[in-house]
Design a protein around this motif. Structure first.
Motif, PDB file in Angstrom:
ATOM      1  N   GLN A  35       0.827  -1.196   0.000  1.00 19.53           N
ATOM      2  CA  GLN A  35       0.000   0.000   0.000  1.00 19.53           C
ATOM      3  C   GLN A  35       0.868   1.256   0.000  1.00 19.53           C
ATOM      4  OE1 GLN A  35      -3.741  -0.156   0.034  1.00 19.53           O
ATOM      5  NE2 GLN A  35      -2.737  -1.919  -0.875  1.00 19.53           N
ATOM      6  N   SER A  36       0.312   2.359  -0.464  1.00 17.42           N
ATOM      7  CA  SER A  36       0.996   3.644  -0.463  1.00 17.42           C
ATOM      8  C   SER A  36       0.109   4.671   0.237  1.00 17.42           C
ATOM      9  CB  SER A  36       1.298   4.091  -1.898  1.00 17.42           C
ATOM     10  OG  SER A  36       0.081   4.240  -2.632  1.00 17.42           O
ATOM     11  N   GLY A  37       0.621   5.897   0.379  1.00 18.38           N
ATOM     12  CA  GLY A  37      -0.181   6.974   0.964  1.00 18.38           C
ATOM     13  C   GLY A  37      -0.547   6.741   2.403  1.00 18.38           C
ATOM     14  N   HIS A  38       0.459   6.496   3.262  1.00 21.26           N
ATOM     15  CA  HIS A  38       0.190   6.221   4.672  1.00 21.26           C
ATOM     16  C   HIS A  38      -0.073   7.485   5.485  1.00 21.26           C
ATOM     17  CE1 HIS A  38       1.208   2.095   3.881  1.00 21.26           C
ATOM     18  NE2 HIS A  38       2.392   2.445   3.427  1.00 21.26           N
ATOM     19  N   SER A  39       0.042   8.641   4.865  1.00 20.65           N
ATOM     20  CA  SER A  39      -0.395   9.914   5.451  1.00 20.65           C
ATOM     21  C   SER A  39      -0.634  10.871   4.299  1.00 20.65           C
ATOM     22  CB  SER A  39       0.649  10.485   6.418  1.00 20.65           C
ATOM     23  OG  SER A  39       1.757  11.021   5.716  1.00 20.65           O
ATOM     24  N   ALA A  40      -1.433  11.908   4.526  1.00 16.13           N
ATOM     25  CA  ALA A  40      -1.755  12.835   3.439  1.00 16.13           C
ATOM     26  C   ALA A  40      -0.542  13.654   3.018  1.00 16.13           C
ATOM     27  CB  ALA A  40      -2.899  13.748   3.858  1.00 16.13           C
ATOM     28  N   ALA A  41       0.318  14.027   3.979  1.00 17.22           N
ATOM     29  CA  ALA A  41       1.509  14.804   3.640  1.00 17.22           C
ATOM     30  C   ALA A  41       2.413  14.015   2.706  1.00 17.22           C
ATOM     31  CB  ALA A  41       2.260  15.203   4.904  1.00 17.22           C
ATOM     32  N   ALA A  42       2.585  12.730   2.972  1.00 15.27           N
ATOM     33  CA  ALA A  42       3.415  11.885   2.119  1.00 15.27           C
ATOM     34  C   ALA A  42       2.717  11.562   0.803  1.00 15.27           C
ATOM     35  CB  ALA A  42       3.778  10.606   2.852  1.00 15.27           C
ATOM     36  N   ALA A  43       1.411  11.312   0.847  1.00 16.83           N
ATOM     37  CA  ALA A  43       0.669  10.982  -0.369  1.00 16.83           C
ATOM     38  C   ALA A  43       0.714  12.123  -1.374  1.00 16.83           C
ATOM     39  CB  ALA A  43      -0.773  10.642  -0.031  1.00 16.83           C
ATOM     40  N   GLY A  44       0.736  13.366  -0.899  1.00 14.38           N
ATOM     41  CA  GLY A  44       0.758  14.515  -1.799  1.00 14.38           C
ATOM     42  C   GLY A  44       2.014  14.614  -2.632  1.00 14.38           C
ATOM     43  N   VAL A  45       3.117  14.012  -2.144  1.00 16.55           N
ATOM     44  CA  VAL A  45       4.381  14.014  -2.894  1.00 16.55           C
ATOM     45  C   VAL A  45       4.722  12.606  -3.382  1.00 16.55           C
ATOM     46  CG1 VAL A  45       5.357  16.097  -1.884  1.00 16.55           C
ATOM     47  CG2 VAL A  45       5.647  13.906  -0.689  1.00 16.55           C
ATOM     48  N   ALA A  46       3.688  11.789  -3.625  1.00 16.01           N
ATOM     49  CA  ALA A  46       3.844  10.437  -4.168  1.00 16.01           C
ATOM     50  C   ALA A  46       4.724   9.570  -3.295  1.00 16.01           C
ATOM     51  CB  ALA A  46       4.381  10.492  -5.600  1.00 16.01           C
ATOM     52  N   ASP A  47       4.674   9.785  -1.972  1.00 14.47           N
ATOM     53  CA  ASP A  47       5.434   9.009  -0.989  1.00 14.47           C
ATOM     54  C   ASP A  47       6.935   9.256  -1.041  1.00 14.47           C
ATOM     55  OD1 ASP A  47       3.264   7.959   0.261  1.00 14.47           O
ATOM     56  OD2 ASP A  47       3.405   5.978  -0.640  1.00 14.47           O
ATOM     57  N   ALA A  48       7.381  10.319  -1.704  1.00 12.54           N
ATOM     58  CA  ALA A  48       8.789  10.723  -1.647  1.00 12.54           C
ATOM     59  C   ALA A  48       8.988  11.468  -0.326  1.00 12.54           C
ATOM     60  CB  ALA A  48       9.149  11.608  -2.838  1.00 12.54           C
ATOM     61  N   PHE A  49       9.170  10.703   0.749  1.00 15.62           N
ATOM     62  CA  PHE A  49       9.053  11.283   2.092  1.00 15.62           C
ATOM     63  C   PHE A  49      10.101  10.762   3.068  1.00 15.62           C
ATOM     64  CE2 PHE A  49       6.259  12.401   5.868  1.00 15.62           C
ATOM     65  CZ  PHE A  49       6.108  13.736   5.557  1.00 15.62           C
ATOM     66  N   VAL A  50      10.959   9.823   2.643  1.00 17.68           N
ATOM     67  CA  VAL A  50      11.882   9.203   3.585  1.00 17.68           C
ATOM     68  C   VAL A  50      12.953  10.173   4.081  1.00 17.68           C
ATOM     69  CG1 VAL A  50      13.547   8.328   1.878  1.00 17.68           C
ATOM     70  CG2 VAL A  50      13.175   7.078   4.017  1.00 17.68           C
ATOM     71  N   ALA A  51      13.280  11.203   3.296  1.00 28.08           N
ATOM     72  CA  ALA A  51      14.266  12.196   3.718  1.00 28.08           C
ATOM     73  C   ALA A  51      13.621  13.432   4.329  1.00 28.08           C
ATOM     74  CB  ALA A  51      15.146  12.612   2.532  1.00 28.08           C
ATOM     75  N   ALA A  58      19.915  22.866   4.204  1.00 33.04           N
ATOM     76  CA  ALA A  58      18.978  22.664   3.090  1.00 33.04           C
ATOM     77  C   ALA A  58      19.073  21.276   2.465  1.00 33.04           C
ATOM     78  CB  ALA A  58      19.147  23.724   2.009  1.00 33.04           C
ATOM     79  N   TRP A  59      19.919  20.379   3.015  1.00 34.16           N
ATOM     80  CA  TRP A  59      20.020  19.021   2.482  1.00 34.16           C
ATOM     81  C   TRP A  59      19.616  18.003   3.537  1.00 34.16           C
ATOM     82  CZ3 TRP A  59      20.898  17.625  -2.481  1.00 34.16           C
ATOM     83  CH2 TRP A  59      21.433  18.590  -3.347  1.00 34.16           C
ATOM     84  N   SER A  60      18.978  16.924   3.099  1.00 31.04           N
ATOM     85  CA  SER A  60      18.598  15.848   4.009  1.00 31.04           C
ATOM     86  C   SER A  60      18.636  14.521   3.265  1.00 31.04           C
ATOM     87  CB  SER A  60      17.191  16.091   4.569  1.00 31.04           C
ATOM     88  OG  SER A  60      16.815  15.069   5.452  1.00 31.04           O
ATOM     89  N   VAL A  61      19.147  13.490   3.944  1.00 34.25           N
ATOM     90  CA  VAL A  61      19.241  12.148   3.370  1.00 34.25           C
ATOM     91  C   VAL A  61      18.541  11.174   4.310  1.00 34.25           C
ATOM     92  CG1 VAL A  61      20.790  10.292   2.633  1.00 34.25           C
ATOM     93  CG2 VAL A  61      21.438  12.686   2.244  1.00 34.25           C
ATOM     94  N   GLY A  62      17.720  10.304   3.759  1.00 33.51           N
ATOM     95  CA  GLY A  62      17.015   9.309   4.572  1.00 33.51           C
ATOM     96  C   GLY A  62      17.223   7.905   4.053  1.00 33.51           C
ATOM     97  N   LEU A  63      17.252   6.942   4.963  1.00 36.71           N
ATOM     98  CA  LEU A  63      17.421   5.534   4.605  1.00 36.71           C
ATOM     99  C   LEU A  63      16.608   4.680   5.570  1.00 36.71           C
ATOM    100  CD1 LEU A  63      18.901   3.223   3.047  1.00 36.71           C
ATOM    101  CD2 LEU A  63      20.693   3.392   4.794  1.00 36.71           C
ATOM    102  N   THR A  64      15.782   3.780   5.026  1.00 37.10           N
ATOM    103  CA  THR A  64      14.979   2.874   5.841  1.00 37.10           C
ATOM    104  C   THR A  64      15.061   1.466   5.263  1.00 37.10           C
ATOM    105  OG1 THR A  64      13.422   4.627   6.447  1.00 37.10           O
ATOM    106  CG2 THR A  64      12.692   2.365   6.756  1.00 37.10           C
ATOM    107  N   TRP A 100      20.107  11.903   7.961  1.00 38.41           N
ATOM    108  CA  TRP A 100      21.345  12.688   8.040  1.00 38.41           C
ATOM    109  C   TRP A 100      21.131  14.001   7.311  1.00 38.41           C
ATOM    110  CZ3 TRP A 100      25.946  12.109   4.277  1.00 38.41           C
ATOM    111  CH2 TRP A 100      27.012  12.904   4.699  1.00 38.41           C
ATOM    112  N   LYS A 101      21.509  15.090   7.966  1.00 35.12           N
ATOM    113  CA  LYS A 101      21.420  16.420   7.367  1.00 35.12           C
ATOM    114  C   LYS A 101      22.840  16.949   7.217  1.00 35.12           C
ATOM    115  CE  LYS A 101      16.777  17.166   9.134  1.00 35.12           C
ATOM    116  NZ  LYS A 101      15.792  18.080   9.725  1.00 35.12           N
ATOM    117  N   PRO A 102      23.509  16.600   6.099  1.00 33.69           N
ATOM    118  CA  PRO A 102      24.936  16.881   5.941  1.00 33.69           C
ATOM    119  C   PRO A 102      25.281  18.354   5.761  1.00 33.69           C
ATOM    120  CG  PRO A 102      24.052  15.989   3.907  1.00 33.69           C
ATOM    121  CD  PRO A 102      22.951  15.911   4.919  1.00 33.69           C
ATOM    122  N   ALA A 103      24.317  19.143   5.318  1.00 30.86           N
ATOM    123  CA  ALA A 103      24.557  20.562   5.071  1.00 30.86           C
ATOM    124  C   ALA A 103      23.227  21.292   5.137  1.00 30.86           C
ATOM    125  CB  ALA A 103      25.212  20.761   3.702  1.00 30.86           C
TER     126      ALA A 103
END
Length: 370
Positions: A24-40, A197-203, A192-195
């Motif tokens: 399934q996708s869209g586990h919250s409205a904030a994430a669903a609005g960006v097609a689940d591009a939400f891990v970072a 305005a940048w953020s990296v996520g891994l799950t 990880w927020k290396p700089a």
């Protein structure tokens, strides 16, 4: 501004996205609005399911509740005509809560949402051999997380997954209906927020083996897939955020969904691992108010050779729109998604041309108590 739209267009054009199968996708409205591009990003309590390490940047207590309305139009074209898939998508809900004390490096989270779902009914499709007439499978997911902030820019998390499974399989005169509430797995995450305005996520999430026992020694065994999701987000001019994610799902580990024992129902599978990608753009047009747009290409797990309608997924294109704003000291989010699936001409026992369309409306309400 022009550079932003050029960048997102190039990223969308060259990616394969969102593992299909029956996830399934869209586990919250904030994430669903960006097609689940939400891990970072993971900047509300739904971080529990997308990237629990993001809880480290949610000070105090945060909670998110909401639901999803689903609609599907699916069918198969056979030599004798077109047969509809009369299975209806269920309306589902989600709830998340997080806790990150201001004076501690530790945090915690809890969440509950459906992670996998099948609802297919091909009883009107005259395949000529016994088919999986009715297949209903709901795997709800409860998550328990512990989070540790290594520094102001790096956090890690680990947690327990508890799967609650309900299954109804009907094949001709053979029926199976039961549930299992004792399946567990695990996951780990990093943000990880290396700089600035940048953020990296891994799950990463380990698969789990689900055994559902029925009457008279009937048994259904399925293997939920391993998953790895990675994403990168970048902020532009303090009001734009672009995120691109990739997700790998190990569907090849699921060899069958057969019911064994008396009144057996054979359902062998020929699935491939899927590579997922999602891209989303958020515009904060007013303090605490956002517009969102996203796109994903959903790679289907079913191969054309040996296609099994018990899952009946195809490669698809998902477009999403979302909006969120602060109202009455709560953040309310609404998202809409439309998925167009490319027709798939299957060979083998269940040969035919399959088509599918899906729509979903997701609503969430979030509140932070600092």
């Amino acid at each position: 501004m022009k550079k932003i739209f050029c960048l997102i267009a190039m990223m969308m054009a060259g990616t394969n996205a969102h593992a299909a199968g029956f996830a399934q996708s869209g586990h919250s409205a904030a994430a669903a609005g960006v097609a689940d591009a939400f891990v970072a990003t993971a900047n509300d309590a739904s971080a529990v399911v997308y990237n629990p390490a993001g809880i480290a940047w949610l000070p105090g207590v945060s909670a998110t509740v909401g639901g999803t309305l689903n609609y599907r139009d699916s069918s198969v074209k056979l030599p004798g005509g077109i047969a509809p898939n009369t299975g209806t998508e269920a309306t589902v809900g989600h709830i998340y809560a997080t806790w990150a004390p201001l004076d501690s490096r530790w945090g915690a989270g809890f969440g509950f949402a459906p992670l996998y779902q099948i609802n297919n009914n091909w009883s009107s499709a005259p395949f000529g051999t016994p088919a999986a007439d009715t297949t209903k499978l709901m795997v709800d997911h409860a998550s328990f997380d512990a989070v540790y902030a290594i520094s102001s820019s790096l956090a890690v998390a680990a947690g327990l997954d508890w799967y609650l499974t309900r299954a109804t399989f009907s094949q001709g005169a053979n029926n199976f209906n039961n549930n299992n509430f004792t399946t567990f797995g695990g996951h780990a995450a990093l943000m990880w927020k290396p700089a600035p305005a940048w953020s990296v996520g891994l799950t990463g999430r380990s698969g789990a083996k689900v055994n559902v026992s029925g009457l008279a020694n009937q048994k259904l065994s399925i293997k939920l897939p391993d998953e790895v999701t990675v994403g990168v987000a970048h902020d532009f001019a303090d009001v734009w955020r672009l995120e691109v994610d990739a997700k790998w799902t190990r569907w090849s580990a699921l060899k069958s969904m057969s019911v064994t024992g008396p009144a057996a129902q054979p359902n062998s599978l020929n699935l491939r691992d899927t590579l997922t990608a999602m891209a989303g753009l958020t515009w904060t047009w007013y303090p605490k108010s956002q517009f969102r747009i996203g796109y994903a290409y959903e790679q289907g797990a079913n191969k054309a050779s040996g296609f099994n309608p018990i899952i009946a997924d195809q490669d698809g294109h998902r477009a999403t729109l979302g909006f969120g704003s602060e109202i009455m000291n709560m953040h309310m989010d609404l998202a809409y998604s439309y998925t167009y699936y490319s027709k798939k001409t299957a060979t083998g026992t269940y040969a035919g041309t399959y088509r599918d369309r899906r729509q979903a409306l997701v609503f969430s309400v979030s509140k932070t108590f600092e």
